[in-house]
Design a protein around this motif. Structure first.
Motif, PDB file in Angstrom:
ATOM      1  N   SER A 269       0.829  -1.218   0.000  1.00 35.62           N
ATOM      2  CA  SER A 269       0.000   0.000   0.000  1.00 35.62           C
ATOM      3  C   SER A 269       0.860   1.263   0.000  1.00 35.62           C
ATOM      4  O   SER A 269       1.654   1.491   0.921  1.00 35.62           O
ATOM      5  CB  SER A 269      -0.903   0.028   1.237  1.00 35.62           C
ATOM      6  N   PRO A 270       0.682   2.136  -0.990  1.00 35.73           N
ATOM      7  CA  PRO A 270       1.454   3.384  -0.985  1.00 35.73           C
ATOM      8  C   PRO A 270       1.018   4.321   0.141  1.00 35.73           C
ATOM      9  O   PRO A 270       1.804   5.162   0.592  1.00 35.73           O
ATOM     10  CB  PRO A 270       1.134   3.990  -2.361  1.00 35.73           C
ATOM     11  N   PHE A 271      -0.230   4.177   0.625  1.00 35.88           N
ATOM     12  CA  PHE A 271      -0.703   5.023   1.717  1.00 35.88           C
ATOM     13  C   PHE A 271      -0.058   4.604   3.044  1.00 35.88           C
ATOM     14  O   PHE A 271       0.309   5.446   3.861  1.00 35.88           O
ATOM     15  CB  PHE A 271      -2.229   4.939   1.822  1.00 35.88           C
TER      16      PHE A 271
ATOM     17  N   PRO B 228      -6.127  -5.469   3.024  1.00 34.17           N
ATOM     18  CA  PRO B 228      -7.231  -4.626   2.556  1.00 34.17           C
ATOM     19  C   PRO B 228      -7.678  -5.032   1.152  1.00 34.17           C
ATOM     20  O   PRO B 228      -6.852  -5.311   0.290  1.00 34.17           O
ATOM     21  CB  PRO B 228      -6.623  -3.216   2.542  1.00 34.17           C
ATOM     22  N   HIS B 229      -8.988  -5.067   0.966  1.00 34.45           N
ATOM     23  CA  HIS B 229      -9.533  -5.450  -0.343  1.00 34.45           C
ATOM     24  C   HIS B 229     -10.940  -4.856  -0.425  1.00 34.45           C
ATOM     25  O   HIS B 229     -11.691  -4.936   0.560  1.00 34.45           O
ATOM     26  CB  HIS B 229      -9.568  -6.983  -0.460  1.00 34.45           C
ATOM     27  N   PRO B 230     -11.320  -4.288  -1.570  1.00 36.09           N
ATOM     28  CA  PRO B 230     -12.625  -3.623  -1.642  1.00 36.09           C
ATOM     29  C   PRO B 230     -13.807  -4.580  -1.570  1.00 36.09           C
ATOM     30  O   PRO B 230     -14.927  -4.165  -1.272  1.00 36.09           O
ATOM     31  CB  PRO B 230     -12.575  -2.905  -2.996  1.00 36.09           C
TER      32      PRO B 230
ATOM     33  N   GLY C  12     -12.590  -0.248   6.143  1.00 33.06           N
ATOM     34  CA  GLY C  12     -11.811  -1.423   5.750  1.00 33.06           C
ATOM     35  C   GLY C  12     -10.560  -1.081   4.973  1.00 33.06           C
ATOM     36  O   GLY C  12     -10.030  -1.917   4.245  1.00 33.06           O
ATOM     37  N   LYS C  13     -10.078   0.144   5.120  1.00 32.62           N
ATOM     38  CA  LYS C  13      -8.900   0.557   4.349  1.00 32.62           C
ATOM     39  C   LYS C  13      -7.672   0.660   5.250  1.00 32.62           C
ATOM     40  O   LYS C  13      -7.781   1.009   6.431  1.00 32.62           O
ATOM     41  CB  LYS C  13      -9.161   1.911   3.690  1.00 32.62           C
ATOM     42  N   ALA C  14      -6.532   0.361   4.667  1.00 29.67           N
ATOM     43  CA  ALA C  14      -5.246   0.554   5.345  1.00 29.67           C
ATOM     44  C   ALA C  14      -4.598   1.799   4.736  1.00 29.67           C
ATOM     45  O   ALA C  14      -4.719   2.022   3.527  1.00 29.67           O
ATOM     46  CB  ALA C  14      -4.356  -0.671   5.140  1.00 29.67           C
ATOM     47  N   PRO C  15      -3.922   2.584   5.579  1.00 32.12           N
ATOM     48  CA  PRO C  15      -3.577   2.344   6.971  1.00 32.12           C
ATOM     49  C   PRO C  15      -4.670   2.774   7.954  1.00 32.12           C
ATOM     50  O   PRO C  15      -5.505   3.607   7.648  1.00 32.12           O
ATOM     51  CB  PRO C  15      -2.355   3.247   7.153  1.00 32.12           C
TER      52      PRO C  15
ATOM     53  N   ASP D 188      -7.634   8.594   7.953  1.00 34.31           N
ATOM     54  CA  ASP D 188      -6.862   7.808   7.026  1.00 34.31           C
ATOM     55  C   ASP D 188      -5.400   8.235   7.079  1.00 34.31           C
ATOM     56  O   ASP D 188      -4.977   8.799   8.084  1.00 34.31           O
ATOM     57  CB  ASP D 188      -7.457   7.921   5.621  1.00 34.31           C
ATOM     58  N   SER D 189      -4.657   8.013   5.968  1.00 36.16           N
ATOM     59  CA  SER D 189      -3.217   8.274   6.004  1.00 36.16           C
ATOM     60  C   SER D 189      -2.901   9.738   6.289  1.00 36.16           C
ATOM     61  O   SER D 189      -1.908  10.043   6.946  1.00 36.16           O
ATOM     62  CB  SER D 189      -2.559   7.834   4.692  1.00 36.16           C
TER      63      SER D 189
ATOM     64  N   VAL E 127      -4.543   2.988  -7.609  1.00 35.37           N
ATOM     65  CA  VAL E 127      -5.015   1.818  -6.838  1.00 35.37           C
ATOM     66  C   VAL E 127      -6.350   1.321  -7.407  1.00 35.37           C
ATOM     67  O   VAL E 127      -6.574   0.114  -7.539  1.00 35.37           O
ATOM     68  CB  VAL E 127      -5.125   2.169  -5.332  1.00 35.37           C
TER      69      VAL E 127
ATOM     70  N   TYR F  30      -7.306  -2.394  -8.808  1.00 36.50           N
ATOM     71  CA  TYR F  30      -8.446  -3.235  -8.419  1.00 36.50           C
ATOM     72  C   TYR F  30      -9.258  -3.646  -9.646  1.00 36.50           C
ATOM     73  O   TYR F  30      -9.727  -4.777  -9.749  1.00 36.50           O
ATOM     74  CB  TYR F  30      -9.346  -2.509  -7.420  1.00 36.50           C
TER      75      TYR F  30
HETATM   76  N1  GSH Z   1      -7.783   7.753   1.677  1.00 36.99           N
HETATM   77  C1  GSH Z   1      -7.173   6.556   2.208  1.00 36.99           C
HETATM   78  C2  GSH Z   1      -6.910   5.575   1.084  1.00 36.99           C
HETATM   79  C3  GSH Z   1      -6.369   4.258   1.600  1.00 36.99           C
HETATM   80  C4  GSH Z   1      -6.547   3.122   0.601  1.00 36.99           C
HETATM   81  O1  GSH Z   1      -7.201   3.263  -0.437  1.00 36.99           O
HETATM   82  N2  GSH Z   1      -5.927   1.972   0.926  1.00 36.99           N
HETATM   83  C5  GSH Z   1      -6.119   0.810   0.117  1.00 36.99           C
HETATM   84  C6  GSH Z   1      -4.856  -0.029   0.081  1.00 36.99           C
HETATM   85  S1  GSH Z   1      -3.636   0.759  -0.896  1.00 36.99           S
HETATM   86  C7  GSH Z   1      -7.224  -0.020   0.736  1.00 36.99           C
HETATM   87  O2  GSH Z   1      -7.248  -0.161   1.930  1.00 36.99           O
HETATM   88  N3  GSH Z   1      -8.133  -0.572  -0.080  1.00 36.99           N
HETATM   89  C8  GSH Z   1      -9.225  -1.384   0.372  1.00 36.99           C
HETATM   90  C9  GSH Z   1     -10.545  -0.844  -0.101  1.00 36.99           C
HETATM   91  O3  GSH Z   1     -10.577   0.013  -1.005  1.00 36.99           O
HETATM   92  O4  GSH Z   1     -11.561  -1.285   0.436  1.00 36.99           O
HETATM   93  C10 GSH Z   1      -5.863   6.924   2.921  1.00 36.99           C
HETATM   94  O5  GSH Z   1      -5.292   7.982   2.621  1.00 36.99           O
HETATM   95  O6  GSH Z   1      -5.443   6.208   3.837  1.00 36.99           O
END
Ligand code: GSH
Length: 203
Positions: A9-11, A35-37, A51-54, A66-67, A108, A112
């Protein structure tokens, strides 16, 4: 502190680089997340309903996401050198961070689309629309390179993560040819210990 973490994850990388640059890295325990959508990681969702990382759990047990919020928090407890407190410099750093984050969001989402969405449901125009965001963001960074590349701050760190993600997932995109000044800056920045220690695994 505990950070829900994914090595790709770049975030997440943005948060870890910020922590490293602020001398906070040793205080962070990494909790592996997937993490997965669609196939949502339950432990991650329990912490961050999106459900998003970080996502970060502070030593006081407060959950942050979020990040951008996590980087702001690290900056606040780590000395403040990554985000100027006020004035034009603050808005400039935060806007560059937003631009780089938007590039990462689009990249990202394309990932996906190509890796997770069933082939018969894919929409080529939508992918092209996302990739247009990536190239427009690259062009804006190249135009404004002298304004954002001088220091190590939340803006330049986010840009480095965005470019690193393009190298990782979109090696054939040829962003360096499109953005030679940005590429020159990145090649130097990528040698920082914070960057080397957070490189994504081989694609
Ligand atoms: N706005 C969020 C974006 C984070 C994000 O999109 N992380 C991705 C991994 S790179 C994720 O968790 N995706 C799972 C999903 O979209 O449900 C941030 O800045 O932390």
């Amino acid at each position: 502190m505990k950070l829900y973490y994914s090595a790709t994850s770049p975030f997440v990388r943005k948060c870890l680089i910020s922590a490293h640059e602020l001398g906070l890295r040793e205080r962070i325990e990494l909790l592996s997340a997937a993490p997965h959508p669609v196939n949502r990681d339950r432990a991650l969702v329990a912490c961050n309903p999106l459900g998003k990382a970080p996502a970060l759990v502070t030593d006081e047990g407060i959950v942050l996401y979020d990040s951008r919020v996590i980087c702001e928090y690290f900056n606040a407890i780590g000395g403040g050198q990554l985000i100027p407190a006020q004035g034009a410099a603050r808005w400039s750093v935060l806007t560059i961070q937003a631009l780089a984050d938007g590039l990462m969001d689009a990249a990202v989402l394309v990932r996906y689309e190509n890796a997770a969405r069933p082939e018969n449901l894919r929409w080529v125009d939508w992918v092209e629309g996302q990739l247009a965001k990536v190239t427009c963001a690259l062009d804006e960074l190249e135009r404004r390179v002298s304004a954002w590349s001088a220091g190590v701050d939340a803006g330049s760190i986010a840009v480095a993560c965005a470019l690193g993600y393009l190298d990782f997932r979109y090696a054939t995109l040829g962003w360096r040819e499109r953005s030679p000044k940005t590429a020159q800056w990145f090649d130097t920045f990528a040698q920082r210990q914070s960057m080397l220690s957070t490189q994504p695994p081989a694609a």
